[in-house]
Design a protein around this motif. Structure first.
Motif, PDB file in Angstrom:
ATOM      1  N   THR A   1     -29.069 133.487  43.793  1.00 41.36           N
ATOM      2  CA  THR A   1     -28.344 132.770  42.749  1.00 41.36           C
ATOM      3  C   THR A   1     -28.471 131.262  42.914  1.00 41.36           C
ATOM      4  N   GLN A   2     -28.343 130.778  44.141  1.00 46.72           N
ATOM      5  CA  GLN A   2     -28.453 129.340  44.367  1.00 46.72           C
ATOM      6  C   GLN A   2     -29.863 128.823  44.071  1.00 46.72           C
ATOM      7  N   ILE A   3     -30.879 129.595  44.450  1.00 47.17           N
ATOM      8  CA  ILE A   3     -32.249 129.183  44.148  1.00 47.17           C
ATOM      9  C   ILE A   3     -32.503 129.251  42.647  1.00 47.17           C
ATOM     10  N   PHE A   4     -31.964 130.272  41.990  1.00 45.91           N
ATOM     11  CA  PHE A   4     -32.075 130.384  40.537  1.00 45.91           C
ATOM     12  C   PHE A   4     -31.537 129.132  39.846  1.00 45.91           C
ATOM     13  N   MET A   5     -30.426 128.572  40.370  1.00 50.79           N
ATOM     14  CA  MET A   5     -29.816 127.399  39.752  1.00 50.79           C
ATOM     15  C   MET A   5     -30.651 126.134  39.946  1.00 50.79           C
ATOM     16  N   GLY A   6     -31.714 126.224  40.745  1.00 49.84           N
ATOM     17  CA  GLY A   6     -32.647 125.110  40.850  1.00 49.84           C
ATOM     18  C   GLY A   6     -33.326 124.785  39.535  1.00 49.84           C
ATOM     19  N   ARG A   7     -33.188 125.647  38.537  1.00 48.79           N
ATOM     20  CA  ARG A   7     -33.729 125.385  37.206  1.00 48.79           C
ATOM     21  C   ARG A   7     -33.170 124.101  36.612  1.00 48.79           C
ATOM     22  N   ASP A   8     -31.952 123.738  37.009  1.00 43.35           N
ATOM     23  CA  ASP A   8     -31.370 122.501  36.481  1.00 43.35           C
ATOM     24  C   ASP A   8     -32.214 121.286  36.865  1.00 43.35           C
ATOM     25  N   PHE A   9     -32.876 121.342  38.007  1.00 45.08           N
ATOM     26  CA  PHE A   9     -33.771 120.251  38.406  1.00 45.08           C
ATOM     27  C   PHE A   9     -34.892 120.094  37.388  1.00 45.08           C
TER      28      PHE A   9
ATOM     29  N   GLU B   1     -41.066 130.710  36.934  1.00 47.83           N
ATOM     30  CA  GLU B   1     -41.500 131.445  38.127  1.00 47.83           C
ATOM     31  C   GLU B   1     -40.384 131.575  39.160  1.00 47.83           C
ATOM     32  N   ILE B   2     -39.317 130.827  38.979  1.00 48.23           N
ATOM     33  CA  ILE B   2     -38.177 130.953  39.890  1.00 48.23           C
ATOM     34  C   ILE B   2     -37.475 132.281  39.605  1.00 48.23           C
ATOM     35  N   ASN B   3     -37.012 132.919  40.667  1.00 42.78           N
ATOM     36  CA  ASN B   3     -36.359 134.230  40.544  1.00 42.78           C
ATOM     37  C   ASN B   3     -35.107 134.173  39.679  1.00 42.78           C
ATOM     38  N   GLY B   4     -34.650 135.333  39.217  1.00 45.93           N
ATOM     39  CA  GLY B   4     -33.385 135.424  38.491  1.00 45.93           C
ATOM     40  C   GLY B   4     -32.208 135.408  39.439  1.00 45.93           C
ATOM     41  N   HIS B   5     -31.006 135.292  38.899  1.00 41.76           N
ATOM     42  CA  HIS B   5     -29.819 135.284  39.757  1.00 41.76           C
ATOM     43  C   HIS B   5     -29.407 136.723  40.084  1.00 41.76           C
ATOM     44  N   TRP B   6     -28.787 136.892  41.220  1.00 38.18           N
ATOM     45  CA  TRP B   6     -28.450 138.213  41.753  1.00 38.18           C
ATOM     46  C   TRP B   6     -27.382 138.881  40.896  1.00 38.18           C
ATOM     47  N   ASP B   7     -27.614 140.149  40.588  1.00 38.39           N
ATOM     48  CA  ASP B   7     -26.658 140.937  39.802  1.00 38.39           C
ATOM     49  C   ASP B   7     -25.917 141.864  40.765  1.00 38.39           C
ATOM     50  N   TRP B   8     -24.643 141.551  41.017  1.00 38.40           N
ATOM     51  CA  TRP B   8     -23.878 142.314  41.997  1.00 38.40           C
ATOM     52  C   TRP B   8     -23.465 143.688  41.474  1.00 38.40           C
ATOM     53  N   ALA B   9     -23.687 143.951  40.198  1.00 33.58           N
ATOM     54  CA  ALA B   9     -23.411 145.281  39.667  1.00 33.58           C
ATOM     55  C   ALA B   9     -24.549 146.259  39.973  1.00 33.58           C
ATOM     56  N   LEU B  10     -25.696 145.739  40.435  1.00 32.99           N
ATOM     57  CA  LEU B  10     -26.855 146.565  40.761  1.00 32.99           C
ATOM     58  C   LEU B  10     -27.069 146.589  42.265  1.00 32.99           C
TER      59      LEU B  10
ATOM     60  N   GLY C   1     -37.130 141.320  39.828  1.00 31.82           N
ATOM     61  CA  GLY C   1     -37.599 139.968  40.129  1.00 31.82           C
ATOM     62  C   GLY C   1     -36.518 139.002  40.543  1.00 31.82           C
ATOM     63  N   LYS C   2     -35.459 139.504  41.172  1.00 32.50           N
ATOM     64  CA  LYS C   2     -34.352 138.630  41.564  1.00 32.50           C
ATOM     65  C   LYS C   2     -34.429 138.204  43.033  1.00 32.50           C
ATOM     66  N   LEU C   3     -35.407 138.710  43.766  1.00 28.95           N
ATOM     67  CA  LEU C   3     -35.619 138.229  45.129  1.00 28.95           C
ATOM     68  C   LEU C   3     -36.456 136.947  45.083  1.00 28.95           C
ATOM     69  N   PRO C   4     -36.073 135.914  45.835  1.00 32.47           N
ATOM     70  CA  PRO C   4     -36.855 134.671  45.822  1.00 32.47           C
ATOM     71  C   PRO C   4     -38.246 134.871  46.411  1.00 32.47           C
ATOM     72  N   GLU C   5     -39.192 134.069  45.955  1.00 31.89           N
ATOM     73  CA  GLU C   5     -40.521 134.047  46.553  1.00 31.89           C
ATOM     74  C   GLU C   5     -40.385 133.645  48.018  1.00 31.89           C
ATOM     75  N   ALA C   6     -41.159 134.298  48.897  1.00 33.62           N
ATOM     76  CA  ALA C   6     -40.947 134.183  50.346  1.00 33.62           C
ATOM     77  C   ALA C   6     -41.027 132.742  50.839  1.00 33.62           C
TER      78      ALA C   6
END
Length: 472
Positions: A59-67, A119-128, A137-142
Motif C-alpha cells: 500500500t505504501q509503495i502504491f501511494m508512490g504514484r503521487d510522486f 507499473e507500480i503494484n496495486g494496494h493490498w486488499d485485506w479482504a483477499l 499484481g499487488k506484490l511490489p517488484e522485488a
C-alpha cells in the motif's frame, strides 16, 4: 593590524572550524562515536532485504504514484482533497490518513528505476488472501521493494543516531552508547522500521523533534527555534501521531520558561518571555512546513484536517471491530506492557497470515539470519526490561542524577506523556502502535544499567582499596 597577522588569525580560525584545534580526547571521542554509529547502522541496514513481508508495504509503495502526479505529470488536481469524493476514492483515503514522506521516497525510487506509474503494484486488499493479492499484481517488484526497505532502514538508522545524540547531550556518553545499542538491536523496531512502511520516518521525525528541543534548551538561539519548527513539521508529515511528540516537546519548553519567567525579574524575566515568543515562532514555522509536505491539504487546509481526524478515528474503530480491540482498561494496560516489554516481534496482525507458507518461510529465514535483533523477551526478560525502565526513570528524578533540571523535565515529560497517550489512543493489540514508547524505555533502561555498573565498580574499587590498606 597588518596583513600577516590578519592572515595568521584567518588560518587559525579555519583550523579551529575544521576541528584541528580540538583537544585530542575530543577528537578521539568523535572517532569512537562515529565507529559505534557505523556499526549499529550497518546492522540495521543488513537485515532490511530479508525482513518478512507485510501487506502495508504494498500500500505504501502504491501511494508512490503521487510522486508521479506531482513531479512527472505536474497534475496537482489529482492529489488535492476532494470533499465530494468524486474520483480516486481509494487513493484519496490512503492519501489523507497516511504520512507523505515515505510514499514520496517510494515514488522517487520507482521513477529512478525507470518504472512508469502504471507499473507500480496495486494496494493490498485485506479482504483477499496472500495468493489472490499476488495474482492480482499487488506484490511490489522485488528490486523496488528492496530499495524502499533500504530507504526505510536508513531512516531508522538516523533515528538511532539522533537518539544517541540526544542521550549524549542530556545524560552522558555511556548511557548514549547503551541506549543506541538497545534501539538498534530491538527486534520490534528492526522489523517495523526496516519494512517499506511509515515506521522508519515516524521514528526519525520523533527523534529529530526531541533532539531539536534538547538543543534549544541547551542554548536559546533564534535559528534553533526555527529548527524545532522545521523538525516538528517534518515529523507530523512523516506520520500524524508525531503531533503528540511535538506537543510534548513544546509543552516541556514552554512550561519551563513560563515557570522561570514567574520567578525571575528584570532582564531575566524579559529573556524568558522572549523565549516563549520564540516558541510561538517555532509553532508558526511548523505549520507551513507540514502543509508544504502535504499537497492534498493545499486547497482546503481546515476541512482537510477535520476529514483526516474523522478518517483516522474511523480507521481505528474499524480495525478494533475487525481484529478484536480491547474491552477494558485492564486489557489496555496488559497490552501496553506486553508489546512494550514482553513480546519480541509481531510479524503480522491478521491471524490468517499464520497459514501462508511464503510468510512462514520468510520468518524462519529472517530469524535464522542473525539480523532479527537480540532483545530479551519472555517473562524474565520482560520483567527485567520493565524494572530497568522504572529504575532508570526514578534515578533521573533523584538527587543523585547528574542530569540538568531542564533536560530531566523534557525527558520525563516526553516519556511519561507518550506512554500515557499511547495507552489511551491504542485500541487493539498491534505492536507497531506501541513503537513510540520504546525509545524512552531504552533511554531509561540505559540510565539504570550504567548507574548499576558504576555502583558495582565503585564497590569493587572500594573493597580493593580497603584490602590494600590493610595489607600495608
Amino acid at each position: 593590524m597588518n596583513v600577516r597577522n590578519l592572515s595568521s588569525k584567518s588560518n587559525s580560525l579555519r583550523e579551529e572550524i575544521a576541528g584541528w584545534n580540538m583537544p585530542r580526547p575530543i577528537r578521539l571521542s568523535l572517532w569512537i562515536d562515529g565507529i559505534w554509529f557505523t556499526l549499529l547502522a550497518a546492522y540495521i541496514l543488513a537485515g532490511a532485504a530479508i525482513v518478512p513481508f507485510h501487506g502495508d508495504e504494498s500500500t505504501q509503495i502504491f501511494m508512490g504514484r503521487d510522486f508521479y502526479y506531482l513531479f512527472r505529470e505536474g497534475d496537482l488536481a489529482k492529489v488535492l482533497y476532494d470533499s465530494a469524493w468524486t474520483s480516486g476514492q481509494d487513493e484519496q483515503h490512503l492519501r489523507l490518513i497516511n504520512g507523505t514522506v515515505t510514499k514520496t521516497i517510494h515514488g522517487f525510487l520507482a521513477a529512478r528505476a525507470g518504472m512508469s506509474r502504471d507499473e507500480i503494484n496495486g494496494h493490498w486488499d485485506w479482504a483477499l488472501d496472500y495468493a489472490a493479492n499476488r495474482d492480482m499484481g499487488k506484490l511490489p517488484e522485488a528490486q523496488l521493494l528492496r530499495s524502499a526497505r533500504l530507504a526505510s532502514a536508513a531512516q531508522l538508522a538516523l533515528a538511532g543516531a539522533a537518539l544517541f545524540a540526544l542521550v549524549r547531550m542530556t545524560i552522558g556518553g555511556p548511557e548514549a552508547a547503551v541506549a543506541s545499542a538497545l534501539f538498534a538491536l530491538h527486534p520490534a523496531l528492526l522489523l517495523n522500521g526496516r519494512r517499506a512502511m511509515m515506521e522508519g520516518s515516524h521514528l526519525l521525525g520523533m527523534m529529530l523533534v526531541l533532539l531539536a528541543g534538547a538543543w534549544l534548551l541547551r542554548e536559546r538561539r533564534w535559528w534553533k527555534f526555527a529548527l524545532l519548527g522545521v523538525a516538528s513539521g517534518f515529523a507530523v508529515a512523516a506520520k500524524h501521531p508525531n503531533v503528540f511528540v511535538a506537543a510534548l516537546v513544546f509543552l516541556a519548553c514552554g512550561s519551563l520558561w513560563l515557570y522561570q519567567a514567574a520567578r525571575a525579574k528584570g532582564q531575566a524575566r524579559q529573556r524568558e518571555m522572549r523565549s516563549l515568543f520564540g516558541l510561538l515562532l517555532a509553532g508558526a514555522i511548523a505549520l507551513p512546513v507540514f502543509y508544504l509536505l502535504n499537497p492534498a491539504w493545499w486547497q482546503a487546509p481546515l476541512e482537510s484536517a477535520a476529514e483526516v481526524l474523522r478518517l483516522r478515528v474511523d480507521l481505528l474503530e474499524e480495525q478494533a471491530a475487525l481484529y478484536g480491540g480491547y474491552d477494558s482498561w485492564a486489557a489496555r494496560i496488559e497490552g501496553f506492557l506486553e508489546y512494550a516489554f514482553f513480546s519480541q516481534s509481531q510479524y503480522y496482525e491478521v491471524a490468517e497470515w499464520a497459514g501462508y507458507t511464503e510468510i512462514s518461510r520468510q520468518i524462519s529465514s529472517y530469524e535464522a539470519s542473525g539480523w532479527s535483533g537480540f532483545a530479551l523477551g519472555g517473562s524474565v526478560g520482560g520483567l527485567l526490561g520493565l524494572a530497568l525502565t522504572v529504575f532508570g526513570a526514578a534515578h533521573m528524578l533523584s538527587r543523585r542524577s547528574k542530569v540538568r533540571g531542564e533536560y530531566r523535565w523534557l525527558l520525563l515529560l516526553w516519556g511519561g506523556g507518550i506512554a500515557l497517550i499511547t495507552l489511551l489512543v491504542t485500541p487493539l493489540p498491534w505492536q507497531r502502535y506501541y513503537l513510540p514508547a520504546l525509545p524512552f524505555a531504552q533511554l531509561a533502561a540505559a540510565c539504570a544499567l550504567v548507574h548499576l555498573i558504576r555502583l558495582l565498580w565503585n564497590r569493587v574499587e572500594s573493597r580493593a582499596h580497603h584490602e590494600r590498606s590493610q595489607s600495608d
